[in-house]
Scaffold this motif. Structure first.
Motif, mmCIF file in Angstrom:
data_model
loop_
_atom_site.group_PDB
_atom_site.id
_atom_site.type_symbol
_atom_site.label_atom_id
_atom_site.label_comp_id
_atom_site.label_asym_id
_atom_site.label_seq_id
_atom_site.Cartn_x
_atom_site.Cartn_y
_atom_site.Cartn_z
ATOM 1 N N SER A 1 56.294 4.698 6.261
ATOM 2 C CA SER A 1 57.435 3.052 5.372
ATOM 3 C C SER A 1 58.629 3.378 5.719
ATOM 4 N N TYR B 1 60.169 0.013 7.971
ATOM 5 C CA TYR B 1 61.481 -0.613 7.003
ATOM 6 C C TYR B 1 62.561 -0.526 8.538
ATOM 7 N N THR C 1 68.404 0.148 0.040
ATOM 8 C CA THR C 1 67.823 1.029 -1.167
ATOM 9 C C THR C 1 65.949 0.068 -2.179
ATOM 10 N N ASP C 2 66.461 -0.887 -1.736
ATOM 11 C CA ASP C 2 65.749 -1.452 -3.096
ATOM 12 C C ASP C 2 64.217 -1.576 -2.021
ATOM 13 N N LYS D 1 63.410 -0.338 1.082
ATOM 14 C CA LYS D 1 62.756 1.018 1.584
ATOM 15 C C LYS D 1 62.018 1.418 0.198
ATOM 16 N N SER D 2 62.289 1.246 -1.520
ATOM 17 C CA SER D 2 61.819 1.766 -1.950
ATOM 18 C C SER D 2 60.229 1.262 -2.257
ATOM 19 N N LEU D 3 59.992 -0.332 -2.366
ATOM 20 C CA LEU D 3 59.358 -1.585 -2.286
ATOM 21 C C LEU D 3 58.214 -0.884 -0.993
ATOM 22 N N GLU E 1 57.861 2.278 0.629
ATOM 23 C CA GLU E 1 57.463 3.283 0.140
ATOM 24 C C GLU E 1 55.937 3.116 -1.164
ATOM 25 N N GLU E 2 56.519 2.261 -1.954
ATOM 26 C CA GLU E 2 55.490 2.513 -3.816
ATOM 27 C C GLU E 2 54.853 1.474 -2.730
ATOM 28 N N ASN F 1 50.716 6.318 3.162
ATOM 29 C CA ASN F 1 51.691 6.472 4.344
ATOM 30 C C ASN F 1 51.516 7.476 4.507
#
Length: 295
Positions: free
Chosen positions: A189, A193, A249-250, A252-254, A256-257, A265
Motif C-alpha cells: 500500500s 501511495y 492521509t485519506d 493512504k488509508s483508502l 491500505e483498505e 497488502n
C-alpha cells in the motif's frame, strides 16, 4: 535529529526521546559504506555517552532465516564480545569494555516473548547499557535499505508489520536502552501511495520542462529533480478524479483498505536485499565496536 518532549509526545503520539535518522543512497560502494559507518559511529556516541558505561549488552532482534529480518542476528555476529574474558580474569587491555551479545530469535520459533528473554538477561548480567538492533518497516519506499534510525526511547519489536510485542526500553528494563533500526521492508500500500505521488511529480516536471528541452530522466538524480514538484488540486482531480482530491492521509488509508480487503497488502523487499543486508550489518556492527572499544 528530532527531540520529542512531553508536549510534542502528546501531540504526535510518539514516545518522548531523541531520534536520529541517517540517510544515504548506496552502501555497496566501499567509500560510501565507510562514510556512512563513520557518521553512524559519531551519532551513536552523540545520543549516549558510551564512555561512561562499563558493561554493554547488544541484542540482535529478528529472524535469521528471513533475509530482510536478519539484520539483528547478523550484527551480533560482528560484535567483539569480551565479557567472558572479564569473568575468567584475563588481562584485558584498557579501552575494552565488558561486552556481551545475544540474538533471542522470534516468538514464532521459540514460543517466548522477546522482552522476557532480554529482561532475564539484564537481571542476571546487569549491563549498564542495552543496545537493540532490529530491521524495520519503511514509511516510504525511498527509505528501504537507505537510512539508519537511532533512538534512546526503546523499541516495540514487530510493530512495523502489525505484530507488536512488548516494549523494550528504559521504562520496562530499568536500564538505558538504545534502539538502532534500518527499514528493510515496505507494505504494498505504501508503494502504491508513493507511486501516485511520484506520478504527480513526474507530470509536473514534464509540464515545466517540455518546452525547454530539458527532459532528462537520469536514474542517478531524477528523484532530486522532482522532489519539490507537485500538481495543484485541480490537476490531480483531472488525472485521478475524486481520488486526486483526497488528502494524503485519506489516500493512504483508502489504498491500505483496498489491498488489505483482498489480502494483497504484501510486505516486500528489494531483490538485492541479501547483498545489502550484509553491508548494512557490517556498518552497524563495526560502528558499535568502535564506540565500545579502542580498536
Amino acid at each position: 535529529k528530532v527531540t520529542v518532549d512531553d508536549n510534542v509526545s502528546r501531540i504526535i503520539g510518539k514516545k518522548k526521546g531523541r531520534y536520529i535518522t541517517i540517510e544515504f543512497d548506496d552502501v555497496t560502494d566501499t567509500d560510501n559504506k565507510n562514510k556512512v559507518e563513520d557518521i553512524f559511529t559519531l551519532e551513536l556516541n552523540d545520543i549516549f555517552d558510551i564512555s561512561k558505561v562499563n558493561s554493554v549488552l547488544i541484542i540482535g532482534l529478528g529472524n535469521r532465516d528471513s533475509t530482510p529480518d536478519s539484520l539483528g542476528p547478523k550484527v551480533v555476529d560482528d560484535i567483539v564480545v569480551t565479557r567472558h574474558l572479564f569473568l575468567l580474569g584475563e588481562d584485558v587491555s584498557d579501552g575494552v569494555k565488558c561486552t556481551s551479545s545475544f540474538s533471542p530469535g522470534v516468538m514464532g520459533n521459540n514460543g517466548i516473548e522477546t522482552f522476557d528473554i532480554i529482561s532475564l538477561l539484564c537481571k542476571d548480567i546487569k549491563p549498564d547499557l542495552v543496545i537493540i538492533v532490529d530491521a524495520l518497516a519503511a514509511s516510504n519506499i525511498g527509505r528501504v535499505n537507505k537510512c539508519i534510525q537511532i533512538t534512546d526511547s526503546g523499541i516495540h519489536p514487530g510493530s512495523g508489520v502489525g505484530n507488536m510485542r512488548k516494549e523494550i526500553s528504559f521504562d520496562t528494563l530499568g536500564v538505558p536502552t538504545i534502539a538502532i533500526g534500518i527499514p528493510t521492508v515496505v507494505e504494498s500500500s505504501i508503494i502504491v501511495y508513493d507511486t501516485m505521488n511520484y506520478l504527480f511529480k513526474h507530470i509536473s516536471y514534464i509540464k515545466d520542462n517540455q518546452s525547454k528541452n530539458k527532459l532528462i530522466f537520469s536514474r542517478s538524480n531524477y528523484v532530486d529533480k522532482i522532489k519539490d514538484k507537485d500538481l495543484n488540486l485541480e490537476e490531480k482531480r483531472d488525472i485521478l478524479g475524486m481520488i486526486g482530491e483526497l488528502s494524503d492521509t485519506d489516500k493512504k488509508s483508502l489504498i491500505e483498505e483496498v489491498l488489505a480487503s483482498v489480502n494483497y497488502n504484501f510486505i516486500v523487499t528489494p531483490k538485492e536485499v541479501d547483498f545489502v543486508i550484509d553491508k548494512l550489518s557490517m556498518i552497524i556492527g563495526n560502528g558499535i565496536n568502535k564506540c565500545l572499544h579502542d580498536i
